[in-house]
Write an enzyme that holds these catalytic residues in place. Sequence first.
Site, PDB file in Angstrom:
ATOM      1  N   PRO A 184      -1.739   1.222  -6.304  1.00 26.00           N
ATOM      2  CA  PRO A 184      -2.852   1.946  -6.099  1.00 26.00           C
ATOM      3  C   PRO A 184      -2.482   3.240  -5.175  1.00 26.00           C
ATOM      4  O   PRO A 184      -3.117   3.487  -4.415  1.00 26.00           O
ATOM      5  CB  PRO A 184      -3.806   1.253  -5.512  1.00 26.00           C
ATOM      6  CG  PRO A 184      -2.937   0.062  -4.689  1.00 26.00           C
ATOM      7  CD  PRO A 184      -1.963   0.034  -5.305  1.00 26.00           C
ATOM      8  N   LYS A 185      -1.661   4.030  -5.949  1.00 19.58           N
ATOM      9  CA  LYS A 185      -1.123   5.231  -5.048  1.00 19.58           C
ATOM     10  C   LYS A 185      -1.834   6.452  -5.329  1.00 19.58           C
ATOM     11  O   LYS A 185      -2.231   6.656  -6.525  1.00 19.58           O
ATOM     12  CB  LYS A 185       0.554   5.349  -5.689  1.00 19.58           C
ATOM     13  CG  LYS A 185       1.299   4.242  -5.232  1.00 19.58           C
ATOM     14  CD  LYS A 185       2.538   4.448  -5.456  1.00 19.58           C
ATOM     15  CE  LYS A 185       3.578   3.241  -5.170  1.00 19.58           C
ATOM     16  NZ  LYS A 185       4.216   3.444  -3.733  1.00 19.58           N
TER      17      LYS A 185
END
EC number: 4.1.1.4
Length: 248
Positions: free
Chosen positions: A115-116
């Site tokens: 989840p960057k």
Amino acid sequence: MKVEDILKHAYAMPLTNPSYPPGPYRFFDREYIIITYRTTREALEAVVPEPLEIDEPLVKYEFIRMPDSTGFGDYTETGQVIPVRYRGQAGGYVHSMYLDDDAPITGGREIWGFPKKLANPKIVNEGEVIVGTLHYGSVLCATGTMGYKHKPVDQGPLLAALSEPNYLIKIVPHVDATPRICELVRYYLTDITIKEAWTSPAALDLRPHVMADVARLPVLEVVSAVHFTANLTLGLGEVVHDYLAERR
């Protein structure tokens, strides 16, 4: 370009000039500041996906400096990992990640489902204090402070914790914006060599932000903190649960 050429070269986007090379990826002198804190069970229940299970209401807030990595280069990252169990085995669910380099953002999302988001985290030494910060644009969203190398840490339990499985939700939308892939992915860190590890008193301040919602998991109490450096390999992943299987 022929179909066979497309299939031969297609592993990442863009097709003819991918943002990152194939993995796995090796990291050298990776520096961690991990501040473990207690939060509310209600907050965790709102973000941890089934079939993962929450044990204690704890969160590990991580600042990570990565000066040397194959394929991904030199960058800094910060985010939250939640201790969980999957079929009775302890592990960590990666809830949020903010970093300052395109290749690991793109590769992390496309390969594993990390989840960057693009942001500006930093780790600096200020006298006898290590300071970690997260800015999203001009806004300060997180500040962690830790005393500098007060007491050595027993590396055995730390190595065991780093070797536990980690979990992610990988989501890839279809062209009509419905989910085409929605999977629980597991990955491991391997070939780990811890160079040094220390514990010290620490403090953590998380602030609300619409796009960097680290404060969604509020800090009730700092439980522990560890500062260490290591060489390790980020292994590739495996799918352990397909959320769309029943729909298919």
